[in-house]
Design an enzyme around this catalytic site. Structure first.
Site, PDB file in Angstrom:
ATOM      1  N   PRO A 251       0.818  -1.229   0.000  1.00 46.08           N
ATOM      2  CA  PRO A 251       0.000   0.000   0.000  1.00 46.08           C
ATOM      3  C   PRO A 251       0.852   1.279   0.000  1.00 46.08           C
ATOM      4  O   PRO A 251       0.798   2.078   0.925  1.00 46.08           O
ATOM      5  CB  PRO A 251      -0.848  -0.132   1.273  1.00 46.08           C
ATOM      6  CG  PRO A 251      -0.077  -1.044   2.166  1.00 46.08           C
ATOM      7  CD  PRO A 251       0.820  -1.894   1.317  1.00 46.08           C
TER       8      PRO A 251
ATOM      9  N   LYS B 225       5.160   1.455 -22.525  1.00 44.76           N
ATOM     10  CA  LYS B 225       5.444   2.091 -21.229  1.00 44.76           C
ATOM     11  C   LYS B 225       6.911   1.898 -20.867  1.00 44.76           C
ATOM     12  O   LYS B 225       7.572   2.820 -20.370  1.00 44.76           O
ATOM     13  CB  LYS B 225       4.517   1.504 -20.149  1.00 44.76           C
ATOM     14  CG  LYS B 225       4.687   2.093 -18.758  1.00 44.76           C
ATOM     15  CD  LYS B 225       4.115   3.494 -18.632  1.00 44.76           C
ATOM     16  CE  LYS B 225       4.615   4.270 -17.431  1.00 44.76           C
ATOM     17  NZ  LYS B 225       4.298   3.760 -16.135  1.00 44.76           N
TER      18      LYS B 225
HETATM   19  O1  PAF Z   1       8.363   6.505 -13.743  1.00 42.58           O
HETATM   20  C1  PAF Z   1       7.815   7.600 -13.923  1.00 42.58           C
HETATM   21  O2  PAF Z   1       8.130   8.616 -13.302  1.00 42.58           O
HETATM   22  C2  PAF Z   1       6.672   7.670 -14.927  1.00 42.58           C
HETATM   23  O3  PAF Z   1       6.404   6.375 -15.393  1.00 42.58           O
HETATM   24  C3  PAF Z   1       6.902   8.633 -16.097  1.00 42.58           C
HETATM   25  C4  PAF Z   1       5.903   8.318 -17.183  1.00 42.58           C
HETATM   26  C5  PAF Z   1       8.300   8.542 -16.658  1.00 42.58           C
HETATM   27  C6  PAF Z   1       6.578  10.044 -15.709  1.00 42.58           C
HETATM   28  O4  PAF Z   1       7.407  10.587 -14.750  1.00 42.58           O
END
Ligand code: PAF
Length: 296
Positions: A8, A175
């Site tokens: 959490p 991502k």
């Molecule tokens: O890890 C992070 O901080 C985020 O995934 C990102 C998208 C790079 C934004 O700060």
């Protein structure tokens, strides 16, 4: 549903409070051994959750794992004997490479992987702030997990928007690519994400992206240089005022997620015999920074 949140922290607490508000029975599994934990989301009233309850773990319909990638193994290992074979286990963290291990340990369970762009921040142990509205994508990692598409609707009701993505691997790679480009550079230069839009970073970002595209294409992720570069720069601009998670980890001398971000890319590159010098350099640099703390 009976939902257990393992880890959490900011994102885990955001989902815990949102699930609770949507009427689910939520319990937590945090590091502290207190039997109850309280959380307050933004200005909402405090709510109390059981913590480290074995019966809640055994009865969970869904375990949402929100610890960092490098903590997954040590967090889940002691819980394995108590996890019911019907329980859906969902991973939600930056980086890739933990689902394979999880699926090998819980071969009978449905495994689902998630990626989210929601921003959350925990200014204190009991407070969680929803700092940026985002969206969440889910998808199955194994065959049983692929049958859990109903979860998108359940979770969408708690914290929209949630979509089921049959090609979750593609979403995770995109991502990962964003994190490979933004996180190490902002950590090394201790700068905000927006500073990467400066001309001094262009060549490096272009080279990083070319390497990513080559590896991703070999991994059967259909992506072109122009669109991936545009996606990365769009995130740089949209989060210009933010410090990336890796910048924060390095600032606070905490272990980073580099092994599950750039490290995962390098492993895939090695498998396909692709040379990725720019990403390898960033990986080595972050590892050196991490090592310098233990040598002190
Ligand atoms: O890890 C992070 O901080 C985020 O995934 C990102 C998208 C790079 C934004 O700060």
């Amino acid at each position: 549903m009976n939902i257990l949140i393992l880890g959490p922290g900011a994102v885990g607490s955001l989902w815990a409070t949102k699930f609770q508000l949507a009427g689910h029975h939520v319990s937590l599994w945090g590091r502290t051994s207190e039997s109850e934990l309280s959380l307050q989301l933004d200005d909402a009233p405090f709510t109390t959750y059981s913590n480290q309850s074995i019966s809640s773990l055994q009865e969970a319909d869904l375990i949402l794992i929100t610890v960092k990638a490098w903590q997954v193994e040590s967090a889940i290992e002691p819980l394995l004997p108590h996890i019911n074979a019907d329980t859906i286990v969902m991973l939600m963290h930056n980086g890739m490479g933990t689902a394979e291990w999880l699926a090998s340990k819980l071969s009978a369970n449905p495994i689902v992987i998630a990626t989210t762009t929601h921003g959350a921040y925990k200014p204190s142990k009991q407070q969680v702030l929803h700092t940026g509205h985002g969206y969440t994508q889910l998808g199955g990692f194994n065959a049983k997990g692929a049958q859990c598409d109903f979860l998108a609707e359940v979770m969408n009701h708690a914290l929209p928007e949630v979509n089921w993505n049959p090609n979750i691997n593609g979403a995770l790679w995109i991502k990962l690519a964003i994190n490979c480009a933004i996180n190490p550079l902002t950590a090394i230069h201790q700068c905000k994400n927006g500073e990467l839009a400066g001309a001094e970073f262009t060549t490096e970002l272009v080279n990083i992206t070319h390497e990513l595209v080559e590896v991703m294409n070999k991994e059967e992720i259909e992506v072109e240089f122009g669109s991936l570069y545009a996606t990365i720069m769009q995130v740089v601009n949209a989060t210009a005022a933010n410090y990336s998670s890796m910048r924060q980890d390095v600032f606070h001398k905490r272990r980073t997620e580099i092994d599950f971000i750039t490290g995962y890319l390098l492993q895939a590159a090695k498998k396909h015999h692709i040379s990725t010098p720019e990403n390898a350099k960033l990986y080595q640099h972050i590892k050196q920074i991490e090592q310098s703390w233990t040598e002190q």
